[in-house]
Design an enzyme around this catalytic site. Structure first.
Site, PDB file in Angstrom:
ATOM      1  N   SER A  29       0.851  -1.196   0.000  1.00  0.00           N
ATOM      2  CA  SER A  29       0.000   0.000   0.000  1.00  0.00           C
ATOM      3  C   SER A  29       0.890   1.252   0.000  1.00  0.00           C
ATOM      4  O   SER A  29       1.736   1.401  -0.872  1.00  0.00           O
ATOM      5  CB  SER A  29      -0.962  -0.056   1.186  1.00  0.00           C
ATOM      6  OG  SER A  29      -1.974   0.916   1.068  1.00  0.00           O
ATOM      7  N   ASP A  68      -9.313  -5.500  -4.670  1.00  0.00           N
ATOM      8  CA  ASP A  68      -8.429  -4.497  -4.064  1.00  0.00           C
ATOM      9  C   ASP A  68      -8.985  -3.086  -4.231  1.00  0.00           C
ATOM     10  O   ASP A  68      -9.767  -2.814  -5.145  1.00  0.00           O
ATOM     11  CB  ASP A  68      -7.054  -4.580  -4.737  1.00  0.00           C
ATOM     12  CG  ASP A  68      -5.900  -4.208  -3.835  1.00  0.00           C
ATOM     13  OD1 ASP A  68      -6.018  -3.206  -3.108  1.00  0.00           O
ATOM     14  OD2 ASP A  68      -4.885  -4.913  -3.857  1.00  0.00           O
ATOM     15  N   HIS A 111      -7.358  -5.706  -0.478  1.00  0.00           N
ATOM     16  CA  HIS A 111      -6.163  -4.882  -0.293  1.00  0.00           C
ATOM     17  C   HIS A 111      -5.149  -5.560   0.618  1.00  0.00           C
ATOM     18  O   HIS A 111      -3.948  -5.324   0.500  1.00  0.00           O
ATOM     19  CB  HIS A 111      -6.576  -3.521   0.275  1.00  0.00           C
ATOM     20  CG  HIS A 111      -5.501  -2.472   0.221  1.00  0.00           C
ATOM     21  ND1 HIS A 111      -4.862  -2.130  -0.952  1.00  0.00           N
ATOM     22  CD2 HIS A 111      -4.952  -1.690   1.185  1.00  0.00           C
ATOM     23  CE1 HIS A 111      -3.963  -1.176  -0.703  1.00  0.00           C
ATOM     24  NE2 HIS A 111      -3.998  -0.902   0.585  1.00  0.00           N
TER      25      HIS A 111
END
Length: 299
Positions: free
Chosen positions: A107, A246, A273
């Site tokens: 991320s 995601d 995610h």
């Protein structure tokens, strides 16, 4: 006097006045430094790595970035910039003595890994970018698309609270967690304890300064970040990981795989995610397989 044992924990000085927390896990010839998401999260949601990486001979390092729970938390929003965090990673790498190592970022950590590779890839043996696109505007476009799939009344309720700036209102937070995060952030119910602990420890000054109020309202300083035109400069072997559901667009990650010369893309069906949790076995099979392949190519 014998060296003091700390279970692998080291506090590393950065910027000449702060300290960040690191911990070595496992022991082996292959080294990996991990960059957590957020910004302002912690290493804690990576704890599942301990069940997969050491058994493959991968020695890895947790690292809580400045402002995160286990590191110093200075009350200074001016510190929360992409460039300063990139230079912090380089200071941590040097202090740990890492050379010819794998850099893993998830991320926001993936954004940071891209930034690091663009300036310091001479230190890298391989790069792993997990659940991160090369463009925040592209991310915003995708999450707005996800919002438009919600029932109109839910979208209207969110818009009302956002117009008022009431991002912590219980009804608004319930929509985020039950209708959006449960679908796109982590699809395990209930969430794993390390993820819950990470959320409890989150530094919202860092997060709000850089990102904004939440995953779907991007008003922070990195809102215009875009590296599409620079990806061709990353020459080290690179693995790109993304979940089917995601918050990052799968097509974006596939495009990154075309632009980075020596890249491989893995898309995890049913994953979100946090694919290290909701597509766990497949995720770590691809991650450790990538490392094995890079190592085999060196011999």
């Amino acid at each position: 006097m014998a060296e003091l044992k700390t279970g692998g924990v080291r506090m590393i000085p950065v910027d000449g006045k702060h300290k960040v927390w690191t911990k070595k896990v496992g022991s082996g010839p292959v080294k990996m430094l991990t960059l957590h998401g957020g910004p302002g999260c912690t290493h804690e949601y990576f704890e599942c790595f301990e069940d997969f990486l050491p058994r493959q001979g991968i020695e890895f390092y947790y690292y809580d970035q400045l402002g995160s729970h286990y590191s110093d938390q200075p009350d200074d929003p001016a510190l929360w910039t992409v460039d300063r965090f990139r230079e912090e990673v380089e200071q941590v790498r040097a202090a740990l003595g890492l050379e010819d190592f794998y850099l893993y970022g998830q991320s926001w950590g993936g954004m940071l890994a891209i930034e690091y590779a663009l300036k310091y890839q001479q230190h890298l043996r391989g790069l792993i970018i997990s659940n991160m696109t090369a463009s925040i505007p592209s991310y915003v476009d995708h999450i707005n698309e996800l919002r438009r799939r919600l029932p109109p009344e839910i979208q209207d309720t969110m818009a009302i609270y956002e117009a008022r700036g009431e991002y912590s209102a219980p009804e608004y937070e319930e929509i985020l967690f039950k209708r959006i995060y449960a679908e796109h952030l982590c699809r395990i119910d209930p969430w794993p304890e390390p993820m819950m602990r990470m959320f409890r420890h989150m530094n919202f000054q860092v997060y709000n300064t850089m990102q904004g109020p939440n995953e779907f309202v991007i008003t922070g300083i990195f809102k215009d970040w875009d590296r599409w035109n620079d990806l061709h400069r990353i020459s080290v072997p690179t693995l790109l990981l993304v979940g089917e559901f995601d918050t990052m667009r799968v097509a974006d990650i596939e495009r990154m795989g075309q632009l980075i010369p020596n890249a491989h893309v893995a898309v995890f069906q049913g994953g979100s995610h946090c694919t290290m949790w909701d597509a766990q076995e497949e995720y770590f099979a691809r991650l450790t397989g990538f490392v094995r392949d890079v190592e085999a190519a060196r011999h």
